[in-house]
Design a protein around this motif. Structure first.
Motif, mmCIF file in Angstrom:
data_model
loop_
_atom_site.group_PDB
_atom_site.id
_atom_site.type_symbol
_atom_site.label_atom_id
_atom_site.label_comp_id
_atom_site.label_asym_id
_atom_site.label_seq_id
_atom_site.Cartn_x
_atom_site.Cartn_y
_atom_site.Cartn_z
ATOM 1 N N MET A 107 37.588 90.310 80.922
ATOM 2 C CA MET A 107 36.462 90.794 80.117
ATOM 3 C C MET A 107 36.730 90.741 78.617
ATOM 4 O O MET A 107 35.867 90.329 77.833
ATOM 5 N N ASP A 122 46.569 92.010 73.281
ATOM 6 C CA ASP A 122 46.988 92.211 74.670
ATOM 7 C C ASP A 122 48.501 92.375 74.665
ATOM 8 O O ASP A 122 49.183 91.926 73.738
ATOM 9 N N SER A 163 50.235 91.051 77.011
ATOM 10 C CA SER A 163 50.735 89.853 77.691
ATOM 11 C C SER A 163 50.490 88.613 76.825
ATOM 12 O O SER A 163 49.349 88.254 76.536
ATOM 13 N N VAL A 210 41.167 97.311 79.221
ATOM 14 C CA VAL A 210 42.445 97.310 79.945
ATOM 15 C C VAL A 210 42.171 97.786 81.370
ATOM 16 O O VAL A 210 41.053 98.190 81.674
ATOM 17 N N ASP A 219 41.405 99.432 85.001
ATOM 18 C CA ASP A 219 40.505 100.570 85.240
ATOM 19 C C ASP A 219 41.229 101.759 85.878
ATOM 20 O O ASP A 219 40.914 102.178 86.986
ATOM 21 N N SER A 263 35.203 100.411 80.933
ATOM 22 C CA SER A 263 35.418 100.765 82.349
ATOM 23 C C SER A 263 34.187 100.475 83.198
ATOM 24 O O SER A 263 33.053 100.680 82.764
#
Ligand SMILES: NC(=O)c1ccc[n+]([C@@H]2O[C@H](COP(=O)([O-])OP(=O)(O)OC[C@H]3O[C@@H](n4cnc5c(N)ncnc54)[C@H](O)[C@@H]3O)[C@@H](O)[C@H]2O)c1
Length: 285
Positions: A14, A33, A35, A91, A93, A119
């Motif tokens: 997303m 992020d 990552s 990030v 949920d 969320s």
């Protein structure tokens, strides 16, 4: 509306698309992020997407250069948060993850910053106390794929100020989306309450071997006119996400109907998370 700079935390399924949609509509955006691999994928998608838009004459080269100049994908959360008006988190949920991220970002942002959570189900009052001013924390729920889907739900919890709610509704319109105000908090907001019913029933029917996932999808598409069946939808959203969400809900309610289906678990244990891994209920190139 006093929003100019936006930070998107999480560049996964997303986040990277929310960031692109926001930059496309004139805002300065950083997307972070933890990552590096996810950031690389996001950069590659963004470059390809811009090229495609120009090739299809949806954007001029000059416009594409403008969007490129407004959006950065970076691991630097602290530096990116320094002067932002709005943070949108995307990030995983899980309440504790949301809290951890908000607490950290709140340490870097100015007092005026509003925090929107993407969320799918969790109401913001569950994590709003992670920041100094909970009146600035609310749900801003985009749908997948965020560049394409028009609807965004904006959910007002009891702690949210009228000013925050109104500002975010204006922002959502400003990025070319249809803002759906939701005036009270409720698990799953509007759309995902319907999706939950469909997905839960589809899992039950598949587990009981009443019909195959493929035929359940065919039936729903053909009879109800939905563009995707429930299993195709989970493949798109990510089976890992669906599993997380179902488990969190089951832990809360203890209702057996909220458990993830066997059909879902059998893919998750094999690391088959849907489109993002090339296999879920269906196989993808
Ligand atoms: N996938 C969907 O169809 C969909 C649709 C609507 C809303 N959502 C919601 O959007 C949110 C994100 O879902 P997703 O599908 O994009 O998940 P995803 O797993 O694709 O992406 C989540 C990203 O968050 C990153 N991350 C984790 N901890 C972080 C941290 N501390 N700081 C920065 N980044 C961190 C991960 O590395 C990962 O890249 C969830 O709340 C989900 O419910 C998902």
């Amino acid at each position: 509306m006093n929003i100019h700079k936006v930070l998107v935390v999480g560049a996964g399924n997303m986040g990277h698309q929310i960031a692109i949609q926001t930059a496309l509509n004139g805002f300065q955006v950083a997307c972070t992020d933890v990552s590096e691999e996810t950031l690389d994928k996001a950069r590659a998608f963004f470059a390809d997407w811009l090229k495609g838009r120009v090739a299809k004459q949806k954007l001029t080269q000059e416009q594409a250069d403008g969007v490129r100049g407004r959006l950065t994908f970076t691991p630097d959360l602290k530096g990116s948060a320094a002067d932002v008006d709005l943070v949108l988190e995307a990030v995983p949920d899980i309440v504790e993850v949301k809290k951890k991220v908000l607490r950290e970002v709140d340490g870097y942002t100015p007092d005026r910053t509003i925090f929107g959570s993407n969320s799918s189900y969790i109401v913001s009052s569950r994590f709003a106390d992670a920041v100094k001013d909970p009146s600035k924390v609310l749900n801003v729920h985009f749908f997948n794929p965020a560049i394409v889907m028009k609807t965004v739900e904006i959910v007002k919890g009891p702690h949210v100020s009228d000013e925050t709610f109104a500002t975010v509704i204006e922002f959502v319109k400003a990025i070319g989306k249809t803002a759906i105000p939701v005036h009270k908090e409720i698990y799953g907001f509007l759309v995902n309450r319907f999706v939950t019913l469909l997905v839960r029933e589809a899992g039950y029917l598949a587990d009981a071997e009443i019909a195959t996932p493929e035929n359940i999808d065919l039936a729903i598409k053909g009879a109800l006119g939905h563009p995707m069946g429930p299993f195709e939808l989970i493949d798109l959203a990510g089976l890992d996400l669906e599993y997380q969400v179902r488990m969190e809900r089951f832990k809360e309610t203890g209702d057996l109907a909220d458990r993830p289906s066997v059909a879902l678990i059998s893919h998750v244990v094999k690391g088959e998370y849907g489109r993002k891994t090339g296999k879920g209920f269906y196989a993808y190139d």
